[in-house]
Write a protein that holds these residues in place. Structure first.
Motif, PDB file in Angstrom:
ATOM      1  N   ALA A 117     -78.815  34.192  -6.755  1.00 28.00           N
ATOM      2  CA  ALA A 117     -77.611  34.737  -6.132  1.00 28.00           C
ATOM      3  C   ALA A 117     -77.953  35.344  -4.785  1.00 28.00           C
ATOM      4  O   ALA A 117     -78.950  36.037  -4.635  1.00 28.00           O
ATOM      5  N   GLY A 118     -77.121  35.047  -3.796  1.00 27.58           N
ATOM      6  CA  GLY A 118     -77.377  35.556  -2.455  1.00 27.58           C
ATOM      7  C   GLY A 118     -78.019  34.518  -1.571  1.00 27.58           C
ATOM      8  O   GLY A 118     -77.880  34.562  -0.354  1.00 27.58           O
ATOM      9  N   GLU A 119     -78.746  33.588  -2.169  1.00 25.76           N
ATOM     10  CA  GLU A 119     -79.305  32.504  -1.359  1.00 25.76           C
ATOM     11  C   GLU A 119     -79.028  31.171  -2.034  1.00 25.76           C
ATOM     12  O   GLU A 119     -79.769  30.217  -1.874  1.00 25.76           O
ATOM     13  N   CYS A 120     -77.952  31.125  -2.804  1.00 29.87           N
ATOM     14  CA  CYS A 120     -77.634  29.935  -3.576  1.00 29.87           C
ATOM     15  C   CYS A 120     -76.667  29.063  -2.788  1.00 29.87           C
ATOM     16  O   CYS A 120     -75.619  29.515  -2.349  1.00 29.87           O
ATOM     17  N   ASP A 161     -88.364  26.549  -3.969  1.00 27.08           N
ATOM     18  CA  ASP A 161     -87.706  26.714  -2.674  1.00 27.08           C
ATOM     19  C   ASP A 161     -86.670  25.639  -2.401  1.00 27.08           C
ATOM     20  O   ASP A 161     -85.666  25.896  -1.748  1.00 27.08           O
ATOM     21  N   VAL A 162     -86.914  24.419  -2.862  1.00 24.86           N
ATOM     22  CA  VAL A 162     -85.955  23.361  -2.544  1.00 24.86           C
ATOM     23  C   VAL A 162     -84.770  23.371  -3.496  1.00 24.86           C
ATOM     24  O   VAL A 162     -83.738  22.785  -3.197  1.00 24.86           O
ATOM     25  N   CYS A 163     -84.909  24.010  -4.630  1.00 23.44           N
ATOM     26  CA  CYS A 163     -83.813  24.026  -5.604  1.00 23.44           C
ATOM     27  C   CYS A 163     -82.603  24.730  -4.982  1.00 23.44           C
ATOM     28  O   CYS A 163     -82.685  25.891  -4.600  1.00 23.44           O
ATOM     29  N   PRO A 164     -81.476  24.057  -4.860  1.00 23.29           N
ATOM     30  CA  PRO A 164     -80.322  24.671  -4.192  1.00 23.29           C
ATOM     31  C   PRO A 164     -79.632  25.714  -5.064  1.00 23.29           C
ATOM     32  O   PRO A 164     -78.846  26.506  -4.590  1.00 23.29           O
ATOM     33  N   VAL A 165     -79.907  25.682  -6.363  1.00 27.93           N
ATOM     34  CA  VAL A 165     -79.280  26.630  -7.289  1.00 27.93           C
ATOM     35  C   VAL A 165     -80.381  27.401  -8.017  1.00 27.93           C
ATOM     36  O   VAL A 165     -81.548  27.336  -7.631  1.00 27.93           O
ATOM     37  N   GLY A 166     -80.034  28.105  -9.040  1.00 27.51           N
ATOM     38  CA  GLY A 166     -81.016  28.933  -9.745  1.00 27.51           C
ATOM     39  C   GLY A 166     -81.656  28.233 -10.926  1.00 27.51           C
ATOM     40  O   GLY A 166     -82.044  28.875 -11.896  1.00 27.51           O
ATOM     41  N   ALA A 167     -81.776  26.905 -10.841  1.00 21.73           N
ATOM     42  CA  ALA A 167     -82.331  26.186 -11.987  1.00 21.73           C
ATOM     43  C   ALA A 167     -83.839  26.354 -12.074  1.00 21.73           C
ATOM     44  O   ALA A 167     -84.402  26.400 -13.162  1.00 21.73           O
ATOM     45  N   LYS A 203     -86.848  40.872 -10.945  1.00 24.59           N
ATOM     46  CA  LYS A 203     -87.529  41.981 -10.301  1.00 24.59           C
ATOM     47  C   LYS A 203     -86.619  42.650  -9.277  1.00 24.59           C
ATOM     48  O   LYS A 203     -86.662  43.859  -9.112  1.00 24.59           O
ATOM     49  N   ASN A 204     -85.834  41.862  -8.573  1.00 20.46           N
ATOM     50  CA  ASN A 204     -85.006  42.453  -7.539  1.00 20.46           C
ATOM     51  C   ASN A 204     -83.933  41.488  -7.100  1.00 20.46           C
ATOM     52  O   ASN A 204     -83.978  40.314  -7.424  1.00 20.46           O
ATOM     53  N   ARG A 205     -82.952  41.988  -6.383  1.00 23.40           N
ATOM     54  CA  ARG A 205     -81.955  41.099  -5.797  1.00 23.40           C
ATOM     55  C   ARG A 205     -82.413  40.797  -4.374  1.00 23.40           C
ATOM     56  O   ARG A 205     -82.936  41.677  -3.694  1.00 23.40           O
ATOM     57  N   VAL A 206     -82.153  39.578  -3.949  1.00 28.77           N
ATOM     58  CA  VAL A 206     -82.708  39.199  -2.649  1.00 28.77           C
ATOM     59  C   VAL A 206     -82.154  40.037  -1.504  1.00 28.77           C
ATOM     60  O   VAL A 206     -82.827  40.256  -0.510  1.00 28.77           O
ATOM     61  N   TRP A 207     -80.919  40.534  -1.672  1.00 28.68           N
ATOM     62  CA  TRP A 207     -80.353  41.269  -0.533  1.00 28.68           C
ATOM     63  C   TRP A 207     -80.889  42.696  -0.439  1.00 28.68           C
ATOM     64  O   TRP A 207     -80.616  43.389   0.506  1.00 28.68           O
ATOM     65  N   LEU A 230     -71.997  29.735 -13.996  1.00 28.71           N
ATOM     66  CA  LEU A 230     -71.446  30.817 -13.170  1.00 28.71           C
ATOM     67  C   LEU A 230     -71.998  32.179 -13.588  1.00 28.71           C
ATOM     68  O   LEU A 230     -71.264  33.163 -13.710  1.00 28.71           O
ATOM     69  N   ASP A 231     -73.279  32.208 -13.858  1.00 23.36           N
ATOM     70  CA  ASP A 231     -73.899  33.460 -14.265  1.00 23.36           C
ATOM     71  C   ASP A 231     -74.564  34.144 -13.071  1.00 23.36           C
ATOM     72  O   ASP A 231     -75.601  34.789 -13.203  1.00 23.36           O
ATOM     73  N   CYS A 232     -73.915  34.018 -11.908  1.00 23.61           N
ATOM     74  CA  CYS A 232     -74.454  34.592 -10.676  1.00 23.61           C
ATOM     75  C   CYS A 232     -74.901  36.061 -10.832  1.00 23.61           C
ATOM     76  O   CYS A 232     -75.923  36.444 -10.269  1.00 23.61           O
ATOM     77  N   PRO A 233     -74.156  36.887 -11.564  1.00 22.65           N
ATOM     78  CA  PRO A 233     -74.580  38.291 -11.653  1.00 22.65           C
ATOM     79  C   PRO A 233     -75.979  38.476 -12.228  1.00 22.65           C
ATOM     80  O   PRO A 233     -76.615  39.500 -11.966  1.00 22.65           O
ATOM     81  N   ILE A 234     -76.467  37.553 -13.023  1.00 25.79           N
ATOM     82  CA  ILE A 234     -77.824  37.727 -13.539  1.00 25.79           C
ATOM     83  C   ILE A 234     -78.759  36.634 -13.038  1.00 25.79           C
ATOM     84  O   ILE A 234     -79.840  36.438 -13.564  1.00 25.79           O
TER      85      ILE A 234
END
Lengths: 403, 451
Positions: free
Chosen positions: A127-130, A217-223, A232-236, A119-123
């Protein structure tokens, strides 16, 4: 006789999902039939990826209740079935969101997927496309009942482009299928078993293959994350745009993720289910590593149009759909206070002095130019020195009022 | 003394070798079967009422008749000797002491199913038995019962022994097939069932060692005669591997007419419980089936005597009954702690979960951690409900039955022994020093009054 019947072109099967009936060709899975109806009834899928053969069946988020097996055998199925791997039968009645059992089981699955997730979404770059994030918002509970140490792994760079953060992995096996089906040689896989299963290359072998980037691209999470895009940036904050270039390895049709003129990352074009889009011939538009990692100039690409992003996605927030100009919230925020920090610094350094006319300067302007000296043409070195001295002695002289 | 069909010759010296086995009437069923049509043999097996001995108890004749027989496609018979269920060791006994019985059954079954290449998938830990089986296969080949044109019937058959690598999950039939093909032992998603698409993508039948061995007496004595042994749909004889707190642990062949009480306490079988202790609980069919307290074990909820057969053990469903399972009979006396016992099982299933689908992968580990907490006196009341909820969300939601197998023992332990769990929570210090004991678990149950 029986064979003759088989040879006839099969008629479409009627299937009812959440009280909506649709006709689909035989051999369609329940999940795909539901996707044909629309996102409202489509079960979530974490491991199934329609473009990857044999994927699915593992995460169990797409479980649905089959209230009637078929017209011929209308008995309900005793267990919930994985809709991504169960084919429709004629007259099948499926309950997805209308079934208490399904929702309960799905809630359980989400909880299971999250107990070892950091649950380390903030870093997390994902995040945003997970997909796990979306799934938890929709089906998860607010609080966890898990009170033990979560399993953790050491981050690993698998090759120059991809970083593996196994702690976040939900073991969907999609990246394994990508390596099997898109590249000529799979060098990574699942080691060990159970909840200590580990996706890895054996003994830190680098994944070097022209199409390995599609694993990201196929990875559904941030693994699996793009090392050239990490932190570098946040996707949003990025603006996705469809673009293409001539590539001899792949289709060259991509989504560019820009901020200003800078290309932050390049990905495949994704459809509404988060999967890579098909081209006009029905072939998935996977892209090669050259396009993905090495072409990071806007000039490398021919930009077609802004990518349409589902308006429910955080990525679409504030992009392209603005009809009314937003008002400036600064006045309200400051609430009558005068701005302090930035403005004061500017006053201090006097960089913004409007009475310094650059065109009147003798040479190039330096910081010293603005240090409280009334500027005249041809002022000499000693003038500037004195100016510095005056500045260090007291702040009074730097007050704009002294001019 | 009940009738023995599988272990009747086990005491004869040298029965391991081909010579003695043949002299004692071995391989007669092969000679008899080769004069019959395969379809007739399937009918004979159907008539016998033989049910799969691996745990699920599916009728073998039916399973065989489901085998797809497309033209020009090879069919395979795979013998599941990956006997890894805690408490179950009947197949080991059979293969170790009378290996030719299995080989004989394999030849007959292969002929029936048209399998020219058959496999025995044996668990890796049974490495010495691999040698015994390979020896037996070699002896059978030298005597013309394997290889090309067996007994001039025109039927060719080879049997290969394949060693697993020690994973419990490879006892699940589709994981077994994956492992046999040399892949990771992950269960396949069904359908397609192995009868249509099994090993190497060809129609395959997977049967337990004991099931295949039982084919031999069925052919020899006829399905009709076989079906007369036992009660109702529990026909023939069943091997039970008894262990735990009993005087005579071992493998027993029963004809499914005796009661559970007789099985535990008679001298012919387990011989009672040592040191004068009392019976507390029992798992009647291998670690995956629900545990029963003494009172429900000996009598059903209706007050009838519980018998050692498929129907009687399952009487009352999972609420008050259990299952025959694979026949791993584990007896617990009054000194055993059910919480600790279930923790051991939870740890086992956590360790053996393949990790393919999420409920089992994450849930088994979670359950083990909660159990450890309760066992160490750190539990809270909500943990018991949590365990119940976790097992409920695993059960039925996984690809293979391992999820169910992990959930059932936990569910049954909480259902029947909730007092013991609560005692652990309420007495966090005492539970580290002593066990809960027998409590009321052997008290006479009031049979419900029927209107």
């Amino acid at each position: 006789m029986a064979e003759e019947i088989k040879k006839e072109p099969p008629a479409n099967f009627k299937i009812t999902i959440d009280n909506i009936t649709i006709e689909v060709p035989p051999g369609t899975t329940i999940l795909n039939a539901a996707r044909m109806i629309g996102p409202e009834v489509a079960p979530p899928a974490m491991c199934y990826y329609s473009k990857l053969k044999d994927s699915g069946g593992k995460c169990r988020t797409c479980l649905v209740e089959v209230a009637a097996g078929s017209t011929a055998d209308p008995r309900p199925m005793p267990k919930l079935v994985a809709s991504c791997r169960t084919n429709v039968m004629d007259g099948m009645v499926v309950k997805n969101v209308t079934s208490e059992k399904t929702l309960d089981a799905r809630k359980g699955v989400v909880e299971f997927l999250l107990i070892n997730h950091p649950l380390d979404c903030p870093i997390c770059d994902q995040a945003g496309e997970c997909h796990l994030q979306d799934l938890s918002y929709e089906h998860g509970v607010v609080q966890t009942r898990y009170e033990f140490k979560r399993r953790a792994f050491v981050r690993e760079d698998i090759g120059p482009y991809i970083q593996l953060h196994m702690t976040r992995c939900i073991l969907c096996y999609r990246c394994v299928y990508v390596a099997d089906q898109l590249t000529d040689n799979r060098v990574h896989g699942i080691l060990d078993r159970g909840d200590h299963s580990d996706i890895s290359t054996y003994i830190s072998k680098a994944i070097e293959n022209d199409f390995s980037g599609n694993m990201i691209d196929v990875c559904p999470v941030g693994a699996l994350t793009d090392r050239t895009f990490r932190f570098k940036n946040r996707v949003w904050f990025l603006k996705p745009m469809d673009a293409h270039r001539d590539c001899d390895k792949c289709c060259g049709k991509v989504t560019l993720w820009n901020r200003g003129d800078e290309v932050y990352r390049v990905t495949t074009r994704k459809d509404q289910w988060g999967e890579v889009q098909n081209d006009e011939n029905g072939k998935p538009m996977w892209i090669c590593n050259n396009c993905r990692f090495d072409k990071k100039q806007t000039s490398d690409w021919v930009i077609e149009k802004p990518t349409s992003i589902n308006r429910h996605s955080v990525i679409s927030a504030n992009h392209y759909q603005v009809k009314v100009m937003p008002h400036d919230p600064l006045d309200k925020l400051l609430n009558g206070r005068s701005p302090l920090l930035l403005m004061d610094i500017h006053e201090e350094s006097k960089v913004n002095q409007q009475d310094v006319h650059l065109d009147e300067l003798f040479g190039p302007a330096t910081g010293k130019t603005f240090n409280g000296e009334p500027l005249a043409t041809g002022h000499n070195v000693t003038d500037i020195k004195e100016g510095v001295g005056a500045n260090t002695q007291g702040t009074d002289s730097t007050n704009p009022g002294t001019h | 003394m009940s009738k023995k069909l599988l272990l009747d010759k086990i005491g004869i010296e040298g029965i391991k070798g081909f010579e003695v086995y043949r002299r004692e009437g071995g391989y007669k069923s092969v000679e008899k079967a080769f004069k019959m049509q395969p379809n007739d043999i399937v009918e004979e097996v159907k008539k016998s009422g033989l049910r799969g001995r691996g745990g699920a108890g599916f009728p073998t004749g039916m399973k065989w008749s489901f085998l797809a027989k497309p033209e020009g496609v090879a069919r395979y018979l795979v013998c599941n000797a990956d006997e890894s269920e805690p408490g179950t060791f009947k197949d080991r006994y059979l293969m170790e002491f009378i290996p030719h019985l299995l080989i004989e059954g394999m030849i007959v079954s292969s002929y029936t199913l048209g399998s020219k290449i058959s496999y025995i998938y044996i668990r890796g830990e049974y490495d010495w038995i691999t040698d015994i089986l390979e020896n037996a296969i070699e002896e059978a080949r030298q005597n013309g019962f394997l290889g090309k044109n067996i007994l001039d019937s025109g039927f060719d058959c080879e049997i290969y022994v394949h060693r697993g690598a020690g994973a419990y999950i490879c006892g699940e039939e589709t994981a077994l097939l994956e492992s046999l093909e040399g892949k990771r032992g992950l269960p396949r998603i069904k359908p397609p069932f192995p009868a249509v698409k099994g090993v190497w993508g060809s129609p395959t039948v997977v049967n337990n060692v004991e099931t295949i061995a039982a084919i031999v007496p069925i052919i020899n004595e006829g399905g009709e005669a076989y079906s007369k042994i036992g009660v109702g749909r529990s026909t023939g004889t069943k091997l039970i591997s008894a262990c735990g707190n009993i005087n005579k642990p071992g493998v027993y062949e029963i004809d499914m007419t005796i009661s559970v009480e007789e099985f535990i306490f008679s001298d012919e079988y387990c011989g009672g419980i040592p040191n004068g202790k009392r019976l507390k609980a029992c798992i009647p069919g291998g670690s995956s089936v629900p545990i029963l307290p003494a009172n429900l074990l000996l009598k059903t909820a209706k007050g009838e005597t519980r018998l050692m057969n498929y129907e009687s053990l399952a009487d009352g469903g999972f609420v008050t009954g259990s299952m025959m399972g694979s026949g791993g009979f584990i007896v617990l006396d009054e000194d055993q702690c059910v919480v600790r016992h279930t923790l051991t099982l939870a740890r086992f299933y956590h360790h053996e979960s393949c990790g393919q689908c999420s409920p089992c992968r994450e849930g088994t580990g979670w359950m083990e951690k909660v159990f450890t907490k309760i066992e160490n006196g750190k539990g809270e009341m909500k943990d018991i409900d949590l365990l119940w909820d976790i097992q409920r969300k695993i059960e039925g939601n996984t690809i293979c039955p391992l999820g169910d197998a992990a959930a059932w023992p936990v569910a049954a332990a909480i259902r029947h022994f909730r007092d013991e769990f609560e005692w652990h929570v309420l007495n966090p210090e005492e539970c580290l020093k002593r066990n809960y004991g027998l409590a009321h678990y052997a008290d006479e149950l009031q049979a419900p009054v029927t209107a």
